[in-house]
Each structure stands twice: as C-alpha cells, then as structure tokens.
Write a protein that holds these residues in place. Structure first.
Motif, PDB file in Angstrom:
ATOM      1  N   LYS A 205      69.233  -8.512 -33.648  1.00  0.00           N
ATOM      2  CA  LYS A 205      69.203  -8.451 -35.104  1.00  0.00           C
ATOM      3  C   LYS A 205      68.406  -7.267 -35.630  1.00  0.00           C
ATOM      4  O   LYS A 205      68.825  -6.579 -36.562  1.00  0.00           O
ATOM      5  CB  LYS A 205      68.622  -9.755 -35.652  1.00  0.00           C
ATOM      6  N   ASP A 206      67.209  -6.997 -35.044  1.00  0.00           N
ATOM      7  CA  ASP A 206      66.329  -5.962 -35.589  1.00  0.00           C
ATOM      8  C   ASP A 206      65.649  -5.234 -34.444  1.00  0.00           C
ATOM      9  O   ASP A 206      65.948  -5.466 -33.270  1.00  0.00           O
ATOM     10  CB  ASP A 206      65.300  -6.574 -36.550  1.00  0.00           C
ATOM     11  N   ASP A 207      64.697  -4.334 -34.786  1.00  0.00           N
ATOM     12  CA  ASP A 207      64.040  -3.528 -33.749  1.00  0.00           C
ATOM     13  C   ASP A 207      62.690  -4.101 -33.350  1.00  0.00           C
ATOM     14  O   ASP A 207      61.847  -3.386 -32.786  1.00  0.00           O
ATOM     15  CB  ASP A 207      63.888  -2.078 -34.239  1.00  0.00           C
ATOM     16  N   SER A 208      62.450  -5.380 -33.637  1.00  0.00           N
ATOM     17  CA  SER A 208      61.182  -5.997 -33.225  1.00  0.00           C
ATOM     18  C   SER A 208      61.165  -6.203 -31.721  1.00  0.00           C
ATOM     19  O   SER A 208      62.200  -6.131 -31.051  1.00  0.00           O
ATOM     20  CB  SER A 208      61.005  -7.332 -33.951  1.00  0.00           C
TER      21      SER A 208
ATOM     22  N   VAL B 164      71.481  -3.719 -33.962  1.00  0.00           N
ATOM     23  CA  VAL B 164      70.468  -2.892 -33.302  1.00  0.00           C
ATOM     24  C   VAL B 164      70.720  -2.926 -31.797  1.00  0.00           C
ATOM     25  O   VAL B 164      70.865  -3.998 -31.205  1.00  0.00           O
ATOM     26  CB  VAL B 164      69.044  -3.383 -33.628  1.00  0.00           C
TER      27      VAL B 164
END
Length: 988
Positions: free
Chosen positions: A972-975, A900
């Motif tokens: 790692k992610d879109d948080s 990401v």
C-alpha cells in the motif's frame, strides 16, 4: 324500358368490360399459370373458432403465431372465444400438439383404439378426447419420448395414487421436455458438439444431460430460444402462447411432414367473373400471383348464391344444405380475415396443401409501401435513433433462404454505406425472438424493412447463401493469372481454431459478369479487402462476382501493442494507432490465433473499414517468421555493389548471447539487401550512392532476416562514425526509457544515459522494433558507442533478452461490470501491470472462467457457483485483481489495491507450515517520480489469506516462499511495515 335496347346495352357493357380487362392484364392472355390453387371450404368455421378475445384485442407478441397455428388447425382454443395464452401446457397436451403438428393424428387414434379395446368393458373410455390422448402417450412411449414406466403412470386411472417422481400426465411440461420431444418427433439429430447452449446460457448445467444435445438441436434450428436474460430455464414451464411460437418457428420442418408447402409471391391483379350455368350465381375471384420463382400462380375463390339441382338436404328436417364457399384465411394488419382484404401489390406468403388448396395466407407488406434489403450493421446512434449500415443486396421478400435466389446485387445503384432513421416502435427480432433495439449489435447481418426511407423492422439473419449457389466473404487474394480467388468469412465462431478461408477457381474470366461498386468491371478490379458475393451456375462454375470496396488492405509493421490498441507503421511510412476489440480475428499460417500472438515488430496485413468518420480494424494477418531477425553482425563495409545488391563486409563478427564472436569465414563476406531494407547514418536514411561515396571503410551494424530460400539478407544497416569509440558490451536491466522513435535509456547499473534513434537496431522477440517497445525492467544486451566530439553515449544495437512468452501470467485490475455464471466476466475498465507501473485502459475487458479459475476473497476460496453479480454476496462493482493467461482467468482476487513496489531478499519467515510474516533485507523502494530504486531499511510485512504469490510464472502459496528468495512486492505505501498484496518470487 325497351328490352331490345337493354339487350344491346348489355352487349355493349360486356364488350367494354372485356376490352377493359384486356388492357389491364395483357400478359395473362398469353402466359399459362404454372400452378392453380383454390381456397378451402371451411374458412368460415375456422375463423369463428379463432375469434379469440384474449388475443384479438391485444398487442401481444404471440398474436401472429397463435393465428397461424390455429388457422392450420394445429392448435385450438378452449371455447368461449378464449385461447388461454398464459396457461401452462401439460405433458399430455404438449405431446398431443407436437404429434398433431407432425401430421400423426391418425396413428395416435389407432393406438388409442387398440389401448381402449384391451380394457375391460366397464373401464373403457367413452369420452373421445380422453381416449385419443392415451394414443399420443402410447406413441410417445413407442418413440422413446417417455419410458414404459412413464406410460404406466400416465395410464393409471386414479392419478392421485401416484407417488413423488411419477409421470403425471396433467403436470406442466418442462422446457427441456418440449425441446427433447419436438426434436425427436421432427427427426432433428441430436447435436453433441454443443455451442449455443454452453456459450449463450448460464444455466445449461441445470438441464438433464441426456436432453442437452436435443436442446442444442432446437436452438441451432431457431425453434426455441432463451429467456432474453442469458438463461434457458430448462426446468421451467411452457405457456400456450409460447407453444404456438415454438410450433410456428418449426413450420419449415413441420409443413413438409403434413404435405404442405410454403410459397412467396406478389399479387399482380385480381380478376372477378360470375357463372350462372348451374342455376346459381357463382362469383369467382382469381388472384394472379407472381411467385418468387418468377412464374405465374393463380389462387381461385368461389362465392355461391341461389339454389342448384345438386344441392343436398338435411336428413333430419329436409332443409337445403347450402354449398360451402371456397375462401381464404388471411392474416393482415395484425388479425385474420378472408380473401376480401387482399389487394393488388400485396406480398404474400401462402401455404398450400398436397391437394392444391391454400390453407393460410399471410400478407407481408405491399410493394408500394415497403422495401427490403440485407445489410451489415456498422453502428447504432440511439440518441439520434439512426442505424448506419453497409448494404449487401436488395430483396423482394424478407427471406434470404429461398431456392429461387430472389435477390439483386446492384439494385438501383445505391450507395454501399447508408444511414437510416429507425422508428420509435421498430419491430426487432434477433434469432427469431422478439427483441429490442439494444439487442442489435455492430457486425450483425440483418434484414431491414424500410417504409418511406425509415426502418420499421429489423430481423437478424444468418446468411446461408452457399446452399443457394452463392458464396460471400472478404477477398484475401485474387489472382487472375492463376485463376483463383480466396475469401475470408468473418462470421466465425470465437472458439474455432481454423478461420473460414476458402479458395474458388475460375478458368475464363471473360465468361464471368463482374460488378464493382454497382458498376460493370473487370476481374482485375477485384482486390484484397473487397466484400464480394460470388454466384455459381448449376455446374458450380462462377458466373457472377459482385464486389464493393468496403475494406482496404494495408501492410505494415507493429510499432507498439497494447491490450486495446496497435500502433502501426504502414509501408508508405505513415503511422496510425488502431483500436482493437476483444474478438478481432488474428490469423497466422492460415490458423486462428490469439491476439497475444502478435509481437511488436511483426509484419502484418490489415483489413480496414475506412470512412470519413472512423477507421475500423476488421482482421489482422501476421505474416509469419520470414521477417524475424536471424542475426546481428558488425564489420567494416568495403562497398555496396548495386549490380548484385550486396553489401561487401570484411572482418565480420556476430552477436551471440551479448558477446561479439568472429564468423567462420575470413576476409570478405557478401550480404544481400532484403526488400524494404533501410540504411542509416547519423539518424538519416541514406541511399547506396552515399554509402559508396562517403562510408567505405566505416564500421556498420547489420540486422539480417532470412528470405524464403533461407538466405540471410540485411534489413537494417546502421553506420557509425570512424572516430567514435565502441564500448564493451553492456548486459543490464533497463531502469528508464523516455520512449519514442528517438529517446534515452537509463540502465540499472549504468552512470550515463544512452541515446537511441531510428538507426538503432532494436530487437525484441526476434522482431525489429522501435524504442517504444523497450520497457522498464527489460533485460538487454546493448552495443553502444561514445561520440568523439562531445563524449555522449548512443546505442547501435539493443537486443532485448527473451522474457516471458505468450503464456506468461498477466496481472490486471478492474471493477466487475457483469458476470455470466460459469462462463465469463467483464470489467468495465482495467489497469495492466507493466513492470513496476500500472497502465490504465478505459475500455472493458472480458475474461473466460475455466475449470481452473480460482476465486479468492478476504475469507478464502469462493466456489465458482457463488461467483455471481446478484444476491447478498454479489461481486458486481467489486474491484479485483485478475491473473490471466490470454483471456483465461487463472485467479480472481479481492486483495486491496497497492501501488508501491518494493524489492529485496527474504531474511526471515514467521510460520513454517502457514507463513504469516516475512522480513525483507537489502530493501529498495521504487520512486515513480524519479524512476529510480531507492535504498530503504529492512521491512517486516504480513502475508494475507488472499495475498497473490507468483513463482516461476505460476501461482504459488505462502509455503512456497523460502529464505534467501529475491522478491518484488506490491504494497500500500512506503512504510517499513504493512501487508504484502502481491509477491513476485524472482529467484532463489
């Protein structure tokens, strides 16, 4: 029976025998032998000594070497029919063997006698072998093989009094010692520009630095080899069978020192006769040998029966001492025998002394069973047990380093490419080391032994034909008018900066024999890409050129470049994607350069090996800067003058830094058309007639390159419709490209997509490229028009602004397959970061480990010595990021995988000395589905111990990040929280 009848019968038989022999060998009556040799008179004694039970009944790899060095009396067994194959060689034994091999026994004996004479009478040695051993140690000290202190230690009578670090004469010799000693005694100069030891063995640093140049010397002369696992083991011991192999490998140097010569030949016939003149029956066998130089040699053996007046008596008991037979020691079919095992048709290698005696004969094969050829390996199919090869030439013997040049260019008119089955028990030797079929690689030159059309032996070979009056290579250029031919030799070292390109001149082609594909040809038939062998006469003039069209030479332009492939458009308009290997030779301005030097849009010359089943790229030559785009113009075309081949343009402007500027010349300008130019209108390639009939008065966009004289010539001309409206210049980042020769661009700050086609002038790295070369995140100057009919936008010019050069850091990710310690490592497949996307390539990639390579795991920095693929901390099968320049790894990092992309501005950093967190404002997240950056709330991200940080195209540390920096982060992610795996600092 009547004696008269017997006498007549005897005469008849004699006449018949004479006639029979004359029919069998009519040439020998007329041909005088060039050399006549005899056997040795102690063959029986030597054979009895070599009847080693621990060798004879085995299939050990060292059998031939043990037999040969024992037959030449360089090595001896322990007695009791034992050789002691696996016993380690002591230091004094190794020195004795090496000096014996070099023929210096007499020197050692004199030195031993001198030493012994200096001892007190009660300390003198009386056991001859022990005394002689001292002499070899003295020679070693004299020659600098051991120090004076070593000699003092070695001659100490009570070796148990020596301390640690002393020279124990009975301790095992180390491999590095043997290499140093044999190189010195044989006169091999030390090699200080080490290649083999550094490039082939991971444990080179464990060797004594003083001895490394000597180790390199024996490696380059194929006297010693590694262990087959990438290690040389310099401090390891040497067994007796290994010592035998080392000595056999060095025989080409050793034999001349002993006054011996090694020759090759084929037994054409064997003649027998009996002589009764001395009262004895002497049976003479004459072996008529056709030497590899084409001359006739004879080897004569004698077997004696009966007593002679010259027989001598034993002084102890008066018994008759039988005269010794003169016989041969012959190695055939895996063991030793006498001359009786030789047959007509046997190919033999025979070692002769300066006294004309044959000390040893080795039967290589029989002409009715085996043939030999030199070939280049194209591919190996282990499932079907086949080898596809390109034939180079035929051999009479499995040896190509012969002064007699014993080979044939065009034997039997065979096909150049052929496929053979190899036997399950095929004998394989690589660098003179017993190997396996797995060690044979495509591109390797080999000698093949072929029996009944099946490969029974494979031996790697380094062709040294130039020393024999032969040059080989691939034709770069052949110019019959100017009388020269230029060859490229693809067997280059990877770290060479200069390719092996040589030019050979010829004056009168009519004096040269030309063979092409095994048929008579003319000099004009020799073309670029041909594999050739050039034979020279004694004065250095070319007398024969033998060529095969293994390769095809094609010219084209690079449409797209990936780490493992090139998309090429050839000059005939066809396109092809070619696989690229890691070691592909790339040449620019007659210098070897990296693959990274190739840019999309480059004009290239390719050497291709094309078969029915594959097209293999062998070499890439970049054609230099003559096709760089020197400028982009626009103006109104008045006409295309076909006589002068000029485009006449008025009101011309030039594109500079994304803005149009008027040129200095007012009014009309003439621009010549470059060779291979293209003219487009509405995505159609048009001819000059159409320009003059339909497009006079239309505005055109013109890309120019400079010719050899520095004059600008138009290479691509793109006309626009009169009614279409040119927009203001656009300078923006590319957000999305649908890719292809025709497609659409989406700009970061644009509202409308912009089409491009074959007529669009697209320039990147000064090269004319296609739309496939435009990547997301590229910054571009775009000249676009809006169509009058439908309001759609289309690009006439896309100029990609200069990005990172070939020294830019590229980020890869992959799983480690293997590691050559302190040298390189390979990942089994890899992904390469391209803007915000990871491009996957299902192919291995190898990176070099340099002194600057840093390895970091979760706990911090890892020493290069601990970067291994074995042990508890093994990196094998671990997934890593690699930051590299070219193939040099700058950083290897085990940070977790992130997919990401986030960008924004740093608002706050927690921890001044050792930053641990950062806050990003104005954050955006890249949506890989819509190819758009989407707004996000502020993010608070952790900086890990092994976070990868890049700033100004350099690897940086967390403390180098500053408040206000604009960053792009991979996580790692879109948080809104999480770990920052990779941080790109884009600007302050």
């Amino acid at each position: 029976m009547n004696k008269k009848y017997l006498f007549k019968k005897s005469i008849a038989l004699s006449v018949t025998l004479i006639l029979f022999l004359s029919v069998l060998s009519p040439t020998y009556g007329r041909e005088t032998a060039e050399k006549i040799y005899t056997g040795i008179n102690n063959a029986n004694a030597i054979l009895n000594n070599i009847d080693y039970r621990d060798v004879k009944q085995t299939n050990v790899w060292s059998k031939e070497a043990i037999c040969e060095v024992s037959a030449l009396e360089i090595m001896k067994g322990y007695g009791n029919q034992t050789f002691g194959r696996t016993s380690p060689v002591t230091k004094e034994q190794a020195l004795t063997l090496i000096y014996n091999a070099a023929g210096r026994e007499a020197e050692a004996q004199v030195a031993a006698e001198t030493l012994n004479a200096k001892r007190a009478a009660d300390n003198r040695k009386t056991y001859a072998p022990a005394m002689w051993s001292d002499g070899y140690l003295q020679l070693a000290a004299n020659d600098g093989l051991i120090s004076a202190k070593d000699l003092e230690d070695a001659l100490t009578a009570d070796q148990s009094t020596l301390t640690e670090g002393s020279f124990y004469r009975s301790s095992a010799a180390q491999r590095q010692d043997v290499a140093f000693w044999i190189a010195t005694v044989l006169g091999l100069p030390p090699v200080y520009s080490q290649q083999k030891i550094f490039n082939s063995y991971s444990d080179w640093s464990q060797a004594d630095p003083y001895k490394i140049p000597y180790i390199e010397a024996v490696l380059q002369n194929n006297i010693m080899s590694g262990l087959g696992n990438g290690r040389f083991n310099p401090r390891g011991s040497v067994t007796r069978e290994q010592m035998a192999q080392i000595i056999q490998n060095a025989l080409s140097i050793i034999l001349p020192l002993r006054g011996y010569e090694r020759k090759l030949g084929t037994i054409e016939s064997i003649e027998s006769s009996i002589d009764f003149t001395d009262g004895q029956s002497i049976t003479r066998n004459i072996y008529n040998v056709r030497n590899s130089n084409g001359k006739r040699h004879q080897i004569i053996t004698e077997f004696i029966a009966g007593k002679s007046q010259q027989d001598l008596r034993n002084e102890l008991n008066g018994s008759i001492k039988e005269r010794e037979n003169t016989d041969l020691i012959v190695y055939k079919d895996g063991w030793l025998g006498k001359s009786s095992i030789l047959e007509s048709g046997d190919r033999i290698e025979y070692t002769v002394t300066s006294e004309g005696k044959v000390a040893f004969v080795k039967v290589i094969s029989n002409i009715s069973e085996t043939k030999y050829l030199v070939a280049k390996v194209n591919s190996i199919n282990k499932a079907n047990q086949t080898l596809n090869i390109s034939k180079v030439f035929d051999l009479d013997y499995p040896n190509v380093d012969l002064e007699d040049k014993n080979f044939s260019f065009d034997g039997e008119g065979k096909d150049v490419n052929a496929t053979f089955v190899y036997s399950s028990d095929v004998e394989v030797f690589v660098d003179n080391m017993k190997s396996a079929i797995d060690d044979i690689e495509p591109g390797m030159d080999v000698i093949l032994s072929i029996t009944d059309n099946m490969i029974t032996g494979i031996k790697s070979v380094v062709l040294k034909l130039r020393d024999q009056g032969v040059a080989s290579g691939i034709v770069e250029d052949n110019n019959p008018h100017l009388g020269y031919i230029t060859l490229y030799n693809e067997k280059r070292l990877k770290d060479e900066s200069e390719p092996n390109i040589k030019t050979y001149n010829y004056s009168n082609p009519k004096n040269i024999t030309i063979i092409k594909n095994h048929k008579p040809a003319s000099i004009e038939d020799i073309e670029g890409g041909d594999s050739v062998y050039i034979k020279f006469d004694d004065e250095g003039n070319i007398e024969l050129i033998s060529a095969v069209d293994n390769y095809v030479q094609k010219h084209g332009k690079v449409l797209s470049k990936k780490p493992a492939s090139l998309a090429i458009q050839y000059d005939d308009g066809t396109q092809q994607i070619l696989a690229v290997s890691n070691d592909i030779p790339v040449i620019l301005d007659k210098k070897m350069v990296d693959y990274d030097s190739i840019k999309e849009g480059d004009r290239v010359k390719l050497l291709l090996n094309i078969t029915d089943s594959f097209t293999k790229l062998k070499q890439i030559t970049i054609e230099g800067d003559e096709h760089f785009i020197a400028g982009i113009y626009k103006g109104v075309v008045d006409k295309l003058d076909e006589i002068s081949n000029n485009l006449v343009v008025k009101n011309m402007e030039v594109l500079k830094n994304g803005k149009w500027q008027r040129v200095e010349q007012k009014g009309y300008s003439a621009i010549g058309l470059a060779e291979g130019n293209e003219i487009y209108y509405k995505n159609n390639n048009i001819d000059p007639d159409f320009v003059n009939k339909r497009l006079r008065g239309n505005q055109a966009y013109i890309a120019v390159e400079k010719d050899y004289g520095g004059e600008e010539k138009a290479i691509l001309v793109s006309f626009k419709e009169k009614d279409d409206t040119e927009l203001n210049e656009l300078n923006d980042n590319i957000l999305l490209n649908t890719m292809g020769s025709e497609g659409e661009l989406v700009l970061k700050n644009g509202k409308n997509s912009i089409a491009y086609n074959k007529g669009t002038i697209i320039v990147k790295d000064k090269r004319l490229v296609t739309g496939s070369s435009i990547s997301p995140e590229d910054t571009a100057h775009i000249i676009a028009n809006r169509e009058f009919d439908n309001g759609k936008y289309y690009a006439n010019v896309v100029e990609i602004t200069p990005g990172n050069d070939q020294n830019s850091i590229v980020i890869y990710r992959g799983r480690i397959a293997n590691i050559n310690e302190n040298k390189d490592f390979t990942i089994s497949a890899f992904s390469q970061l391209n803007g915000v996307n990871w491009d996957f390539y299902n192919t291995p990639k190898t990176f070099r480990i340099t002194y600057d390579t840093r390895i970091i795991d979760d706990s911090g920095v890892v020493g290069q010595r601990n970067f291994t693929d074995y042990g508890e901390s093994s990196f094998k099968d671990r997934t890593v990021y690699i930051l590299a320049k070219g193939t040099d790894a700058l950083l290897v990092n085990t940070v977790p995988y992130g997919n990401v992309s986030v960008k924004g501005e740093i608002y706050e950093i927690v921890g001044e000395e050792e930053p641990s967190e950062l806050t990003v404002v104005n954050a955006k997240i890249y949506n890989s589905s819509t190819y758009m950056w989407e707004n996000s709330k502020d993010m608070r991200l952790r900086i890990l111990n092994n976070s990868i940080i890049l700033k100004n195209n350099s690897i940086a540390e967390a403390k180098d990040i500053e408040k206000g920096d604009k960053v792009r982060i991979i996580k790692k992610d879109d948080s809104r929280t999480g770990d920052a795996y990779i941080i790109f600092v884009e600007s302050n």
